[in-house]
Design a protein around this motif. Structure first.
Motif, PDB file in Angstrom:
ATOM      1  N   PRO A 178       0.373  -1.039   0.344  1.00 21.71           N
ATOM      2  CA  PRO A 178      -0.230  -0.110  -0.301  1.00 21.71           C
ATOM      3  C   PRO A 178       0.840   1.097  -0.056  1.00 21.71           C
ATOM      4  O   PRO A 178       2.544   1.076   0.701  1.00 21.71           O
ATOM      5  N   LYS A 179       0.337   2.105  -1.000  1.00 21.17           N
ATOM      6  CA  LYS A 179       1.076   3.757  -1.295  1.00 21.17           C
ATOM      7  C   LYS A 179       1.877   4.144   0.466  1.00 21.17           C
ATOM      8  O   LYS A 179       3.003   5.052   0.414  1.00 21.17           O
ATOM      9  N   ASP A 180       0.644   4.345   1.378  1.00 23.86           N
ATOM     10  CA  ASP A 180       0.790   4.320   3.064  1.00 23.86           C
ATOM     11  C   ASP A 180       2.473   4.672   3.313  1.00 23.86           C
ATOM     12  O   ASP A 180       2.815   4.578   3.752  1.00 23.86           O
ATOM     13  N   GLN A 181       2.353   2.659   3.439  1.00 21.62           N
ATOM     14  CA  GLN A 181       3.559   1.687   3.719  1.00 21.62           C
ATOM     15  C   GLN A 181       4.749   2.365   3.424  1.00 21.62           C
ATOM     16  O   GLN A 181       6.191   2.352   4.111  1.00 21.62           O
ATOM     17  N   VAL A 182       4.406   2.058   1.811  1.00 21.21           N
ATOM     18  CA  VAL A 182       5.674   2.368   0.990  1.00 21.21           C
ATOM     19  C   VAL A 182       6.359   3.777   1.309  1.00 21.21           C
ATOM     20  O   VAL A 182       7.286   4.261   1.473  1.00 21.21           O
ATOM     21  N   ALA A 183       5.336   5.099   1.713  1.00 19.74           N
ATOM     22  CA  ALA A 183       5.818   6.131   1.915  1.00 19.74           C
ATOM     23  C   ALA A 183       6.497   6.669   3.676  1.00 19.74           C
ATOM     24  O   ALA A 183       7.169   7.060   3.427  1.00 19.74           O
ATOM     25  N   ALA A 184       6.134   5.902   3.998  1.00 23.62           N
ATOM     26  CA  ALA A 184       6.697   5.316   5.649  1.00 23.62           C
ATOM     27  C   ALA A 184       7.908   4.786   5.566  1.00 23.62           C
ATOM     28  O   ALA A 184       8.398   5.454   6.770  1.00 23.62           O
ATOM     29  N   ARG A 185       7.668   3.748   4.915  1.00 25.37           N
ATOM     30  CA  ARG A 185       9.290   2.764   4.736  1.00 25.37           C
ATOM     31  C   ARG A 185      10.299   3.976   4.385  1.00 25.37           C
ATOM     32  O   ARG A 185      11.214   4.294   4.298  1.00 25.37           O
ATOM     33  N   VAL A 186      10.141   4.690   3.171  1.00 24.16           N
ATOM     34  CA  VAL A 186      11.118   5.413   2.164  1.00 24.16           C
ATOM     35  C   VAL A 186      11.242   6.891   2.587  1.00 24.16           C
ATOM     36  O   VAL A 186      12.289   7.101   2.920  1.00 24.16           O
ATOM     37  N   ALA A 187      10.323   7.286   4.127  1.00 27.99           N
ATOM     38  CA  ALA A 187      10.908   8.270   4.547  1.00 27.99           C
ATOM     39  C   ALA A 187      11.630   7.812   5.854  1.00 27.99           C
ATOM     40  O   ALA A 187      12.869   8.758   6.103  1.00 27.99           O
ATOM     41  N   ASP A 188      11.455   6.642   6.103  1.00 28.01           N
ATOM     42  CA  ASP A 188      12.003   6.601   7.152  1.00 28.01           C
ATOM     43  C   ASP A 188      13.826   6.037   6.839  1.00 28.01           C
ATOM     44  O   ASP A 188      14.885   6.374   6.925  1.00 28.01           O
ATOM     45  N   ALA A 189      13.932   5.594   5.595  1.00 28.68           N
ATOM     46  CA  ALA A 189      15.131   4.930   4.926  1.00 28.68           C
ATOM     47  C   ALA A 189      15.392   6.679   5.166  1.00 28.68           C
ATOM     48  O   ALA A 189      17.029   6.339   4.854  1.00 28.68           O
ATOM     49  N   ALA A 190      15.087   7.517   4.130  1.00 30.85           N
ATOM     50  CA  ALA A 190      15.609   9.025   4.173  1.00 30.85           C
ATOM     51  C   ALA A 190      15.838   9.227   5.469  1.00 30.85           C
ATOM     52  O   ALA A 190      17.160   9.722   5.458  1.00 30.85           O
ATOM     53  N   ARG A 191      15.581   9.807   5.652  1.00 33.32           N
ATOM     54  CA  ARG A 191      16.291   9.564   7.564  1.00 33.32           C
ATOM     55  C   ARG A 191      17.255   9.627   7.841  1.00 33.32           C
ATOM     56  O   ARG A 191      17.867  10.040   8.201  1.00 33.32           O
ATOM     57  N   VAL A 192      17.314   8.211   7.942  1.00 29.03           N
ATOM     58  CA  VAL A 192      19.023   7.303   8.317  1.00 29.03           C
ATOM     59  C   VAL A 192      19.553   7.415   7.520  1.00 29.03           C
ATOM     60  O   VAL A 192      20.985   8.058   8.318  1.00 29.03           O
ATOM     61  N   LEU A 193      19.754   8.015   6.119  1.00 29.63           N
ATOM     62  CA  LEU A 193      20.588   7.718   5.477  1.00 29.63           C
ATOM     63  C   LEU A 193      20.262   9.281   4.805  1.00 29.63           C
ATOM     64  O   LEU A 193      21.385   9.654   4.104  1.00 29.63           O
TER      65      LEU A 193
END
Length: 359
Positions: free
Chosen positions: A106-121
């Motif tokens: 689902p789009k909302d889960q994709v967005a959440a995971r992408v945002a989390d990876a962007a924060r970490v990196l």
């Protein structure tokens, strides 16, 4: 995350054997580095874990489950290659989420995971850029982020920094070390660069010709190598090797005379071997273990002196063009071409037999 276990892994390409009966335990949450010269089988072993190569014999267990027959997509691992392999027409954000979108998340889960990876990196300011607008280090961070969003059981890195220049390699080593600390993930990393291995690993696995030569912590391999190969491979500059003959043995200490250098006999600690007086041995001395004290010393001729500021390296020779590298703190006062007498820290000297095994 998950523990990885390799049991009896062998691999041949046709009649050419590449891996020989590899048995290895990689604990959950650890950072293990496979290191060795080109052609030693380290990338083949990593690809066997990922499922990109099928072993000729043996089994791969991830999280206690035998995944030897599983496809790569079913193993729960994410691989980061030397090549970034980013989609050039997509933005950073689209590259990060592409695999998840194709998997039907689902789009909302994709967005959440992408945002989390962007924060970490620390990719948030770059999310709207395309790969051609990124530096090499930024592209590699995106490739790592694409692995992070999958939330795998283990991360597999196949020489991910080889395409970067020296400064970026140092920066990315720090980034990967921080990433491991933050995620607490199981990571397996392949490199031919022993400096990367020493700075990143909880455990180093040294490979040669498809076999494990030694495994252990970086400091353990540096201080207590099992053989000449490991002693010479781990450490930069490499360990000095001097030909010698045992003159006497008292307890766990042998007095060894260097054949190609004048000077006193060198006291070398043994590990309980069957060595005896008269045996030919190889003495191992790291460049930083030469000292000012001349109680135990060698004489040599300085050939080249490298002044690097905080440290200096003196490259010297003895008889028969035997070579040693001497590390000194700060600026060396030894002129090139001069005869020198240099002390040795005997507690740091190692001895190896004619087969290259540690005595």
């Amino acid at each position: 995350m998950a523990e990885l276990k390799l049991r009896g892994i062998s691999k041949s390409f046709g009649v050419v054997p590449v891996l020989h009966d590899i048995n290895l335990d990689i604990p959950d949450g650890s950072f293990v580095v496979f290191v060795g010269p080109s052609g030693c089988g380290k990338s083949t072993l990593l690809r066997t874990i990922s499922g990109l190569e099928e072993p000729s014999a043996g089994s791969v267990l991830i999280g206690g489950e035998d995944v030897t027959e599983f496809d790569p997509s079913e193993r729960g691992v994410a691989m980061v290659f030397q090549s970034y392999a980013l989609y050039p027409h997509m933005t950073v954000e689209q590259n990060l989420g592409f695999g998840l979108r194709m998997g039907g998340m689902p789009k909302d889960q994709v967005a959440a995971r992408v945002a989390d990876a962007a924060r970490v990196l620390e990719l948030a300011p770059l999310m709207d850029r395309k790969p051609r607008q990124l530096s090499g280090g930024q592209r590699q961070r995106v490739a790592i982020g694409r692995a992070i969003v999958r939330q795998p059981k283990a991360f597999l890195f196949d020489e991910p920094l080889s395409n970067l220049d020296a400064e970026l390699r140092v920066q990315m080593r720090i980034e990967i070390a921080k990433l491991h600390q933050e995620l607490g993930a199981t990571m397996v990393y392949v490199t031919h660069d022993q400096v990367e291995a020493m700075t990143l690993a909880d455990k180093i696995v040294v490979l040669r010709d498809g076999r494990i030569e030694q495994q252990g912590s970086p400091i353990e391999l540096y201080d207590e190598p099992d053989n000449l190969f490991v002693a010479g491979f781990i450490g930069s500059p490499r360990m000095n090797f001097l030909s010698g003959t045992i003159e006497s043995i008292a307890g766990q200490t042998a007095q060894v005379k260097a054949q190609d250098f004048d000077g006193s006999a060198i006291a070398v600690r043994l590990r309980g071997s069957a060595a005896k007086p008269g045996d030919s041995v190889t003495i191992g001395i790291r460049p930083e273990h030469f000292v000012d004290d001349t109680t135990t010393s060698l004489t040599a001729t300085a050939q080249v002196v490298e002044q690097l500021g905080g440290v200096s390296y003196v490259y010297a020779t003895g008889r028969n063009d035997a070579k040693i590298t001497i590390q000194q703190k700060g600026h060396s006062r030894i002129p090139a071409g001069s005869a020198i007498t240099i002390g040795i820290d005997p507690a740091a000297c190692l001895a190896f037999d004619t087969a290259g095994q540690r005595l």
